[in-house]
Design a protein around this motif. Structure first.
Motif: not given
Length: 308
Positions: A110-136
């Motif tokens: 709430r302090k940083e983003h304004g609300y309470w939430a969680l970011q959830v991911g599933a599956g897998t992906k090859e690194a060559r198909n992911v952009t640099r900002p996302e990999r970071g």
């Protein structure tokens, strides 16, 4: 019964022939005084209703009543099956959902983003198909690359769990109710009868080759010589997010990551489904993850050297 006599008003306007020389401005003043007092609005005027605030804090307080206490999970729709109950002799159609390497990727406060939430991911992906900002982003959180990412809001800070926590099928228990969100199956271009349920036009009396046509789209000059926005017409059908509420969990398999729910879930086979506790049913009593798991994870993070 004698006719009811209306009491004379204090500032009653005399007839025009008795006072023809009253200026128009003065007459308007008298009319404004004699007008009845407008009634207060019946909306949000009851003493039992809370005062609606316009601040961000007030909006979050109103929203908190419909926010789940804990996070949800991303699942893959595998298809449908049926469960047969020998005691009641009932066959229940069910949908099979599978959790594939579901993990918490980030936390929003709430302090940083304004609300309470969680970011959830599933599956897998090859690194060559992911952009640099996302990999970071994944490298900063210390989690592997994910194919699907979604956000689940929670009511307060108590619903937050550490980053990197694996969400397994035992997040949900047998007998509880969940809400499922997914993109519906795309139907392509559809007519008005299929898309909106129009009845169609007559089958006879001069009708020729327009039995399933939409008909009039609106007036011409009376409505501005245009089709008003939002008119139900033929077009692309499906492919929209649909929420099915209060689906009962019939079976849970932690090893295979399978959750079987009663009823149908929107979307085709292989689609991604957002599963979370139902907001119209009592919250489940189970606390997930268990306290010992959270403590073990926190101890593991504290033992990591600072240079790492």
């Amino acid at each position: 019964m004698p006719p009811r006599q209306t009491p004379a008003r204090l500032f009653a306007v005399p007839p025009t022939f008795l006072c023809p020389s009253i200026p128009r401005q003065q007459l308007r003043t008298i009319l404004s005084i004699t007008k009845p007092i407008p009634k207060p609005s019946r909306f949000n005027a009851s003493p039992h209703l809370p005062v609606l605030g316009t601040s961000h804090t007030a909006a979050l307080a109103r929203k908190s009543r419909t926010l789940p206490l804990r996070t949800g999970a991303l699942a893959i729709k595998k298809g449908m099956t049926a469960l047969y109950d020998t005691e009641s002799a009932k066959r229940t159609p069910c949908t099979v959902l599978q959790l594939d390497r579901v993990q918490v990727l980030g936390i929003k406060t709430r302090k940083e983003h304004g609300y309470w939430a969680l970011q959830v991911g599933a599956g897998t992906k090859e690194a060559r198909n992911v952009t640099r900002p996302e990999r970071g982003h994944y490298a900063k959180q210390g989690v592997p690359l994910k194919r699907h990412v979604a956000e689940f809001r929670v009511k307060d800070e108590a619903g937050l769990i550490p980053t990197g926590t694996n969400l397994t099928a035992d997040l949900f228990s047998v007998g509880q109710y969940i809400d499922a969100k997914a993109n519906s199956r795309g139907m392509g271009f559809a007519g008005g009868m299929k898309r909106h349920g129009f009845h169609g036009q007559p089958a006879s009396h001069g009708n020729s080759l327009t039995h399933r046509a939409m008909g009039s789209a609106g007036a011409s000059q009376g409505s501005g010589s245009r089709v008003l926005p939002g008119k139900k017409m033929a077009g692309r059908m499906g492919g929209e997010q649909v929420t099915v509420q209060s689906l009962r969990v019939m079976s849970v398999d932690r090893e295979l990551g399978i959750v079987v729910v009663a009823g149908a879930v929107p979307g085709p086979k292989g689609c991604v489904v957002k599963v979370q506790d139902a907001i119209k049913k009592p919250w489940p009593d189970a606390v997930w993850p268990p306290t010992e798991v959270v403590e073990a994870m926190r101890e593991g993070v504290e033992k990591v050297p600072a240079a790492a």
